[in-house]
Design a protein around this motif. Structure first.
Motif, mmCIF file in Angstrom:
data_model
loop_
_atom_site.group_PDB
_atom_site.id
_atom_site.type_symbol
_atom_site.label_atom_id
_atom_site.label_comp_id
_atom_site.label_asym_id
_atom_site.label_seq_id
_atom_site.Cartn_x
_atom_site.Cartn_y
_atom_site.Cartn_z
ATOM 1 N N THR A 98 -21.991 -52.576 20.218
ATOM 2 C CA THR A 98 -21.036 -53.016 19.198
ATOM 3 C C THR A 98 -19.644 -53.282 19.762
ATOM 4 N N VAL A 99 -19.335 -52.737 20.908
ATOM 5 C CA VAL A 99 -18.006 -52.935 21.498
ATOM 6 C C VAL A 99 -17.939 -54.219 22.311
ATOM 7 N N THR A 100 -19.011 -54.508 23.068
ATOM 8 C CA THR A 100 -18.980 -55.646 23.984
ATOM 9 C C THR A 100 -19.831 -56.830 23.532
ATOM 10 N N GLY A 101 -20.823 -56.579 22.672
ATOM 11 C CA GLY A 101 -21.745 -57.634 22.281
ATOM 12 C C GLY A 101 -22.852 -57.865 23.287
ATOM 13 N N ASN A 102 -22.895 -57.072 24.351
ATOM 14 C CA ASN A 102 -23.931 -57.234 25.365
ATOM 15 C C ASN A 102 -25.270 -56.679 24.884
ATOM 16 N N ASP A 103 -26.358 -57.206 25.474
ATOM 17 C CA ASP A 103 -27.674 -56.656 25.191
ATOM 18 C C ASP A 103 -27.699 -55.179 25.573
ATOM 19 N N ALA A 104 -28.412 -54.407 24.765
ATOM 20 C CA ALA A 104 -28.530 -52.981 25.051
ATOM 21 C C ALA A 104 -29.997 -52.593 25.093
ATOM 22 N N ARG A 105 -30.347 -51.717 26.024
ATOM 23 C CA ARG A 105 -31.705 -51.199 26.129
ATOM 24 C C ARG A 105 -31.665 -49.719 25.788
ATOM 25 N N VAL A 106 -32.234 -49.336 24.672
ATOM 26 C CA VAL A 106 -32.135 -47.948 24.221
ATOM 27 C C VAL A 106 -33.489 -47.252 24.165
ATOM 28 N N TYR A 107 -34.583 -47.979 24.438
ATOM 29 C CA TYR A 107 -35.912 -47.370 24.419
ATOM 30 C C TYR A 107 -36.494 -47.311 25.832
ATOM 31 N N ASP A 108 -37.154 -46.201 26.134
ATOM 32 C CA ASP A 108 -37.849 -46.067 27.404
ATOM 33 C C ASP A 108 -39.066 -46.997 27.378
ATOM 34 N N PRO A 109 -39.140 -48.000 28.256
ATOM 35 C CA PRO A 109 -40.251 -48.963 28.218
ATOM 36 C C PRO A 109 -41.606 -48.339 28.535
ATOM 37 N N LEU A 110 -41.631 -47.139 29.116
ATOM 38 C CA LEU A 110 -42.890 -46.480 29.463
ATOM 39 C C LEU A 110 -43.422 -45.606 28.329
ATOM 40 N N GLU A 111 -42.571 -45.364 27.308
ATOM 41 C CA GLU A 111 -43.002 -44.536 26.191
ATOM 42 C C GLU A 111 -43.824 -45.360 25.206
ATOM 43 N N GLU A 112 -44.736 -44.694 24.485
ATOM 44 C CA GLU A 112 -45.538 -45.351 23.463
ATOM 45 C C GLU A 112 -45.327 -44.663 22.122
ATOM 46 N N GLY A 113 -45.788 -45.315 21.059
ATOM 47 C CA GLY A 113 -45.661 -44.741 19.726
ATOM 48 C C GLY A 113 -44.951 -45.681 18.780
ATOM 49 N N GLU A 114 -44.745 -45.222 17.544
ATOM 50 C CA GLU A 114 -44.053 -46.015 16.531
ATOM 51 C C GLU A 114 -42.573 -46.120 16.888
ATOM 52 N N THR A 115 -42.064 -47.341 16.958
ATOM 53 C CA THR A 115 -40.664 -47.541 17.303
ATOM 54 C C THR A 115 -39.784 -47.047 16.168
ATOM 55 N N ALA A 116 -38.941 -46.056 16.437
ATOM 56 C CA ALA A 116 -38.047 -45.476 15.436
ATOM 57 C C ALA A 116 -36.729 -46.244 15.441
ATOM 58 N N ILE A 117 -36.466 -46.959 14.353
ATOM 59 C CA ILE A 117 -35.272 -47.808 14.276
ATOM 60 C C ILE A 117 -34.175 -47.101 13.502
ATOM 61 N N PRO A 118 -33.004 -46.873 14.084
ATOM 62 C CA PRO A 118 -31.895 -46.245 13.371
ATOM 63 C C PRO A 118 -31.437 -47.096 12.181
ATOM 64 N N LEU A 119 -31.240 -46.440 11.034
ATOM 65 C CA LEU A 119 -30.833 -47.149 9.821
ATOM 66 C C LEU A 119 -29.510 -46.664 9.245
ATOM 67 N N ALA A 120 -29.174 -45.387 9.422
ATOM 68 C CA ALA A 120 -27.960 -44.832 8.814
ATOM 69 C C ALA A 120 -27.387 -43.771 9.739
ATOM 70 N N PHE A 121 -26.059 -43.633 9.714
ATOM 71 C CA PHE A 121 -25.383 -42.796 10.696
ATOM 72 C C PHE A 121 -24.233 -42.023 10.051
ATOM 73 N N THR A 122 -23.952 -40.836 10.607
ATOM 74 C CA THR A 122 -22.693 -40.174 10.336
ATOM 75 C C THR A 122 -21.705 -40.589 11.422
ATOM 76 N N GLU A 123 -20.462 -40.150 11.278
ATOM 77 C CA GLU A 123 -19.458 -40.508 12.278
ATOM 78 C C GLU A 123 -19.782 -39.900 13.632
ATOM 79 N N GLY A 124 -20.518 -38.780 13.602
ATOM 80 C CA GLY A 124 -20.940 -38.155 14.847
ATOM 81 C C GLY A 124 -22.269 -38.701 15.311
ATOM 82 N N ALA A 125 -23.200 -37.808 15.607
ATOM 83 C CA ALA A 125 -24.453 -38.240 16.233
ATOM 84 C C ALA A 125 -25.635 -38.284 15.281
ATOM 85 N N ALA A 126 -25.522 -37.761 14.068
ATOM 86 C CA ALA A 126 -26.681 -37.707 13.168
ATOM 87 C C ALA A 126 -27.118 -39.116 12.769
#
Length: 423
Positions: free
Chosen positions: A362-390
């Motif tokens: 969100t600061v630079t507009g650059n592509d970001a990679r946030v998922y480990d490509p070797l992991e499997e399972g249902e992709t968990a997509i963030p939808l809502a946030f607190t100001e901290g980490a929740a």
């Protein structure tokens, strides 16, 4: 500044449980008379206790065996609050309903995973909103009154406000003309046609629950600020005020749009002091409601990253980053049919072509990679946030809360030990 062309797909997903979930009812007596309605009502044998119950206990641990979380969330405790619809978040508290034993149970959950309070409602009463009465954050839930002795009477829709942190009743129940419409404390009688419009929209004062706006056309209620169109003007008033906070000619601010047809998306995903106002066909303006000024015109959608204090906006097939004052920081070209899913934790999540998930810083507009490509399972997509980490994540089959609490060292040992610590 513009980012480099987006060439890497982060993930390919099959569905979004929270975004595409079947809508529950909106708490309207008239709905049960509509044969085309898919909304559900609680069986007569199910008793409903509408009074909030204080919790102060941790939500149950989430099962992450088949869940592919973003890497930066894997070292935090995850819980399953049993929500069936995406939660709203305000003042560090998430709120949403989930069906349990034939009734709808609203759960207010803090950023550390603590269930602050719960409240029961009939299955048809999923309508709710978050707002503020001064500095006090509120949750407003709908309900139905006792229908009485008449078989033709199905009860009256009401709204009640509770302290968001404690569940204490603040005002209500007050009668409203029909289901919750939004954004905020806006209610209206259902129209004659099943998929048609509504009757007159009514806004409630967040401090008292009283109706406000007079004869003006209500656009929305935004954390204590009610915005209306009145005689060609766009006007805003705050809790308990008898006059306008500001008033501007709608035509001057939003040229070419019919002042009487201005709307705001029913689900407000912007922080207090801001709103999207316009139309689905011609685009929305991003408004500063404190000053009565438009920050950016002609947008399809917008969100705000609390952590970086950056606006993220969508216009046609372009993603735009804006600073607090609306000055453009970066832009990025998107694929077809872009949908802005969320912005928070320094990341923006966009769905394109229905299944392709793209992620940007969100600061630079650059592509970001946030998922480990070797992991499997249902992709968990963030939808809502607190100001901290929740963060609330959507796995496609359930909605989980990744709290702001670090996982214990023993959790890592068990996860990495195939024998689970057994000799």
């Amino acid at each position: 500044m513009s980012s480099s062309p987006h060439v890497h797909r982060r993930a390919r997903i099959t569905t979004l449980f929270g975004v595409l979930a079947l809508s529950l009812g909106a708490c309207s007596a008239e709905q049960s008379q509509d044969p085309t309605s898919q909304e559900k009502s609680a069986p007569p044998s199910v008793s409903i206790d509408p009074d909030p119950v204080r919790g102060e206990s941790a939500a149950q641990d989430a099962d992450l065996d088949d869940v592919h979380l973003p890497v930066h969330l894997t070292d935090l405790v995850s819980v399953d609050p049993q929500w069936d619809t995406p939660p709203q978040v305000h003042d560090g508290v998430f709120l949403a309903p989930g069906e349990q034993d034939g009734r709808l149970v609203f759960s207010a959950v803090a950023a550390d995973g603590t269930v602050l309070w719960t409240a029961e409602r009939p299955l048809s009463c999923s309508g709710f909103a978050m707002t503020s009465a001064g500095d006090r954050p509120l949750a407003v839930l709908t309900d139905l009154t006792d229908p009485g002795e008449s078989a033709k009477s199905l009860g009256t829709t009401t709204a009640t406000a509770y302290d968001l942190h404690t569940g204490e009743e603040v005002w209500g129940p007050v009668d409203v003309p029909g289901p919750h419409q939004g954004p905020g404390l806006v209610f209206a009688e259902r129209g004659d046609e099943p998929l048609g419009g509504t009757g007159t929209r009514v806004a409630l004062d967040a401090e008292t629950g009283e109706r406000v706006g007079g004869e003006a056309d209500v656009i929305g209620e935004f954390y204590g600020t009610v915005v209306v169109t009145d005689d060609g003007d766009l006007a805003a008033s705050t809790n308990g005020s008898s006059g306008d906070q500001w008033r501007v000619p709608a035509g001057d601010a939003m040229a070419g749009l019919d002042p009487e047809a201005l709307i705001s998306p029913a689900t407000n995903r912007l922080p207090p002091g801001s709103a999207l106002i316009g139309s689905t066909e011609d685009g929305y303006g991003l408004w500063d409601l404190d000053e009565g000024e438009i920050l950016e015109p002609d947008l399809d959608d917008a969100m705000f990253d609390l952590m970086t204090q950056t606006w993220i906006a969508l216009r046609d097939e372009t993603l735009i980053g804006l600073d607090l004052g609306g000055e453009e920081l970066w832009s990025a070209d998107l694929g077809d049919e872009p949908q802005l899913l969320s912005a928070g934790g320094v990341m923006t999540y966009v769905l394109t072509e229905g299944t392709d998930l793209d992620i940007y810083n969100t600061v630079t507009g650059n592509d970001a990679r946030v998922y480990d490509p070797l992991e499997e399972g249902e992709t968990a997509i963030p939808l809502a946030f607190t100001e901290g980490a929740a963060t609330v994540v959507d796995t496609g089959s359930k909605l989980l809360l990744v709290t702001d609490q670090p996982r214990a060292a023993a959790d890592y040992e068990d996860q990495n030990d195939p024998l689970g610590g057994q000799p």
